[in-house]
Design a protein around this motif. Sequence first.
Motif, PDB file in Angstrom:
ATOM      1  N   ILE A  52       0.874  -1.074   0.014  1.00  0.00           N
ATOM      2  CA  ILE A  52      -0.096   0.027   0.179  1.00  0.00           C
ATOM      3  C   ILE A  52       1.028   1.177   0.035  1.00  0.00           C
ATOM      4  N   PHE A  53       1.881   1.140   0.584  1.00  0.00           N
ATOM      5  CA  PHE A  53       3.093   2.286   0.740  1.00  0.00           C
ATOM      6  C   PHE A  53       3.506   2.681  -0.507  1.00  0.00           C
ATOM      7  N   LEU A  54       4.021   1.670  -1.209  1.00  0.00           N
ATOM      8  CA  LEU A  54       4.603   1.775  -2.337  1.00  0.00           C
ATOM      9  C   LEU A  54       3.671   2.497  -3.393  1.00  0.00           C
ATOM     10  N   THR A  55       2.519   1.735  -3.456  1.00  0.00           N
ATOM     11  CA  THR A  55       1.206   2.336  -4.347  1.00  0.00           C
ATOM     12  C   THR A  55       0.991   3.603  -3.989  1.00  0.00           C
ATOM     13  N   ALA A  56       1.029   3.921  -2.838  1.00  0.00           N
ATOM     14  CA  ALA A  56       0.731   5.527  -2.589  1.00  0.00           C
ATOM     15  C   ALA A  56       2.065   6.438  -3.101  1.00  0.00           C
ATOM     16  N   MET A  57       2.928   5.868  -2.878  1.00  0.00           N
ATOM     17  CA  MET A  57       4.230   6.620  -3.493  1.00  0.00           C
ATOM     18  C   MET A  57       3.852   6.726  -5.089  1.00  0.00           C
ATOM     19  N   PHE A  58       3.629   5.807  -5.627  1.00  0.00           N
ATOM     20  CA  PHE A  58       3.252   5.774  -7.397  1.00  0.00           C
ATOM     21  C   PHE A  58       2.046   6.952  -7.553  1.00  0.00           C
ATOM     22  N   VAL A  59       1.128   7.080  -6.599  1.00  0.00           N
ATOM     23  CA  VAL A  59      -0.127   8.153  -6.726  1.00  0.00           C
ATOM     24  C   VAL A  59       0.697   9.317  -6.512  1.00  0.00           C
ATOM     25  N   ARG A 196      11.476   0.555  -8.370  1.00  0.00           N
ATOM     26  CA  ARG A 196      12.545   0.917  -7.750  1.00  0.00           C
ATOM     27  C   ARG A 196      12.978   2.305  -7.951  1.00  0.00           C
ATOM     28  N   PHE A 197      12.543   2.854  -8.916  1.00  0.00           N
ATOM     29  CA  PHE A 197      13.006   4.331  -9.176  1.00  0.00           C
ATOM     30  C   PHE A 197      11.988   5.132  -8.456  1.00  0.00           C
ATOM     31  N   THR A 198      10.809   4.810  -8.036  1.00  0.00           N
ATOM     32  CA  THR A 198       9.782   5.370  -7.737  1.00  0.00           C
ATOM     33  C   THR A 198      10.421   6.007  -6.128  1.00  0.00           C
ATOM     34  N   TYR A 199      11.089   5.058  -5.414  1.00  0.00           N
ATOM     35  CA  TYR A 199      11.988   5.624  -4.428  1.00  0.00           C
ATOM     36  C   TYR A 199      12.720   6.818  -4.549  1.00  0.00           C
ATOM     37  N   LEU A 200      13.435   6.716  -5.631  1.00  0.00           N
ATOM     38  CA  LEU A 200      14.502   7.877  -6.043  1.00  0.00           C
ATOM     39  C   LEU A 200      13.387   9.000  -6.421  1.00  0.00           C
ATOM     40  N   GLY A 201      12.467   8.975  -7.035  1.00  0.00           N
ATOM     41  CA  GLY A 201      11.331   9.872  -7.560  1.00  0.00           C
ATOM     42  C   GLY A 201      10.808  10.735  -6.019  1.00  0.00           C
ATOM     43  N   VAL A 202      10.128   9.900  -5.220  1.00  0.00           N
ATOM     44  CA  VAL A 202       9.894  10.877  -4.105  1.00  0.00           C
ATOM     45  C   VAL A 202      10.814  11.311  -3.245  1.00  0.00           C
ATOM     46  N   ASN A 340      13.265  14.383 -10.375  1.00  0.00           N
ATOM     47  CA  ASN A 340      11.747  14.288 -10.300  1.00  0.00           C
ATOM     48  C   ASN A 340      11.205  14.462 -11.699  1.00  0.00           C
ATOM     49  N   SER A 341      11.772  15.135 -12.534  1.00  0.00           N
ATOM     50  CA  SER A 341      11.344  15.559 -13.820  1.00  0.00           C
ATOM     51  C   SER A 341      11.412  14.267 -14.803  1.00  0.00           C
ATOM     52  N   ALA A 342      12.633  13.892 -14.299  1.00  0.00           N
ATOM     53  CA  ALA A 342      13.157  12.777 -15.493  1.00  0.00           C
ATOM     54  C   ALA A 342      12.315  11.398 -15.260  1.00  0.00           C
ATOM     55  N   PHE A 343      11.897  11.303 -13.789  1.00  0.00           N
ATOM     56  CA  PHE A 343      10.993  10.043 -13.473  1.00  0.00           C
ATOM     57  C   PHE A 343       9.888  10.262 -13.941  1.00  0.00           C
ATOM     58  N   SER A 344       9.286  11.362 -13.668  1.00  0.00           N
ATOM     59  CA  SER A 344       7.917  11.558 -14.298  1.00  0.00           C
ATOM     60  C   SER A 344       7.955  11.452 -15.890  1.00  0.00           C
ATOM     61  N   SER A 345       8.649  11.831 -16.636  1.00  0.00           N
ATOM     62  CA  SER A 345       8.874  11.564 -17.836  1.00  0.00           C
ATOM     63  C   SER A 345       8.796  10.353 -18.310  1.00  0.00           C
ATOM     64  N   THR A 346       9.499   9.280 -17.397  1.00  0.00           N
ATOM     65  CA  THR A 346       9.608   8.005 -17.878  1.00  0.00           C
ATOM     66  C   THR A 346       8.363   7.392 -17.535  1.00  0.00           C
ATOM     67  N   LEU A 347       7.782   7.606 -16.439  1.00  0.00           N
ATOM     68  CA  LEU A 347       6.397   7.111 -16.093  1.00  0.00           C
ATOM     69  C   LEU A 347       5.391   7.396 -17.248  1.00  0.00           C
ATOM     70  N   GLY A 348       5.200   8.987 -17.589  1.00  0.00           N
ATOM     71  CA  GLY A 348       4.441   9.349 -18.719  1.00  0.00           C
ATOM     72  C   GLY A 348       4.751   8.619 -19.801  1.00  0.00           C
ATOM     73  N   PHE A 349       6.112   8.411 -20.096  1.00  0.00           N
ATOM     74  CA  PHE A 349       5.899   7.699 -21.592  1.00  0.00           C
ATOM     75  C   PHE A 349       5.464   6.203 -21.379  1.00  0.00           C
ATOM     76  N   PHE A 350       5.667   5.687 -20.406  1.00  0.00           N
ATOM     77  CA  PHE A 350       5.255   4.180 -20.158  1.00  0.00           C
ATOM     78  C   PHE A 350       3.622   3.929 -20.519  1.00  0.00           C
ATOM     79  N   ILE A 351       3.053   5.070 -19.851  1.00  0.00           N
ATOM     80  CA  ILE A 351       1.575   5.056 -20.060  1.00  0.00           C
ATOM     81  C   ILE A 351       1.078   5.385 -21.690  1.00  0.00           C
ATOM     82  N   ALA A 352       1.914   6.498 -22.200  1.00  0.00           N
ATOM     83  CA  ALA A 352       1.451   6.588 -23.469  1.00  0.00           C
ATOM     84  C   ALA A 352       1.873   5.483 -24.565  1.00  0.00           C
TER      85      ALA A 352
END
Length: 494
Positions: A52-59, A196-202, A340-352
């Motif tokens: 739940i905690f890691l999922t919250a970090m994704f949110v 594993r990159f989520t921890y770095l982003g948060v 943070n921007s680099a990680f957000s870009s990576t996640l955004g591209f994954f969804i696209a």
Amino acid sequence: MDEKVLDQEKDKENSTYETDPEKASDEEYRNFKEEPGDDDGENRHPIKKHSIFLTAMFVTKFMIGSSILSVPQIFKTFGIINGLILSCIFNCTALVSAYLLLKCKDITQRYSYAIYSKITMGLTGTILTKLSLILMKVSTNCVHLIVLSSLLRNILLTVFGQENDAFYFHSKFILIIFALVLSPLMFHKDISGLARFTYLGVLSLVILFISTVILFIYKNYHNEITPFKQDMLYIKGTYAEMFKCFGGYHNAFVFQAQIFAIYLPLYPRSTKNMMKSCLIGSLTSSIIYVSFGLIGYIMYKDNINDSLIKNLGEELTRFVKENYVMAIVLVICELAFIINSAFSSTLGFFIAKKNLIGLVKFIRKKLDSKKNEEEEGTKLVDMDDQGVALSNEEKGKENKKEYMDSRGEFLITLILYVGIITVALTTDKIVGLASFSGSTVSNFICVLSPGIFYLYFSRKKPFNITKVLAIYMLFLGSFLILGYFGFNIYKILH
């Protein structure tokens, strides 16, 4: 007879987990598949288990991106009191939207905007939803990349020299470098591979927040901040500024388009656990947004533009000459936001990428279905290699094929990535892309659609508070889409 009974029981077991995959074993769940393209390319890859905690970090990470730099402008336009009220409203709206989508999941036992759109709005609605998801993620991805390169350029120019026109310091060149660095991450099959990159982003968000607080305390101690005034509590912007900022701040709380990608690795999977994660993640995001917005407004209230990038760059230049300690703090602050921007870009591209692959699969499936229907209408007899007529069952096995092989997915991924980088490099020519996406597409996906979906799927259920919330989202989404679409048209005409 015994074999028939066994076959019936086997079919019964299969139907159990196919209609209720949350109660299936991990192995059964991996084998559970929607029709090709209906699940936006997920197709049940083996998934890792997220707490739940890691999922919250994704949110939190999906909520917070480059939009945080614009939050001080929101507080300047609306005032501190109304800015806080808006934060509460948008946070609640995001949670309601997520709750409606999860309730749709409970009713249908399906996990996709595409499936919901196909059932409620037909073929046109499915394609429109998929295109909207792709456009929204592509435009936000471009913004992340632009901010990322601009911040890094600030640091390089300040630390290594003021050669503004030097090619190797140019932000476009920096963007290309980061595109090459991030490219291996774009080919991940599942979002859990990025966990594993989520921890770095948060962690970068925490560093950004702490560094900003240190900068605020330092400036306040040296009387570099003008005194607080009562008029800062109330609205100071024009109606046009308020309307623009309202949409920008609303989009800062959007994460619903990724809710199923976040939900699938959650263990144990349940609506209750997902709502816990959404609540923790959204509250964390609100605290960061509000704190950063208030500090930024108080520090730069006399010189705030749409983003704090310029202000941070000026501060960095000054502190390098005057105070090395604060310069280091500010460099850490900007580096944290770069991560943070680099990680957000990576996640955004994954969804696209997932949505584009799903759209291609969906279209190919429809074309193949139409082709098969036409072939069934002919009187030709299909033959095997030896010239013997095939039965219907054998014919079905012979014609069975994948709608997309790994090479096709790789090619789509590569083309999409190159396209996003190209758009980001030429962003000065398409400034309206992010604005259009934020004002219309995201509201369609994250506000209007959840209301439509739930009202349709729950039409046989008695009227309750959840339906009231769905109606509220329906009217709110319609108002926002019509309002911002009209506002953008007005700006273009004038």
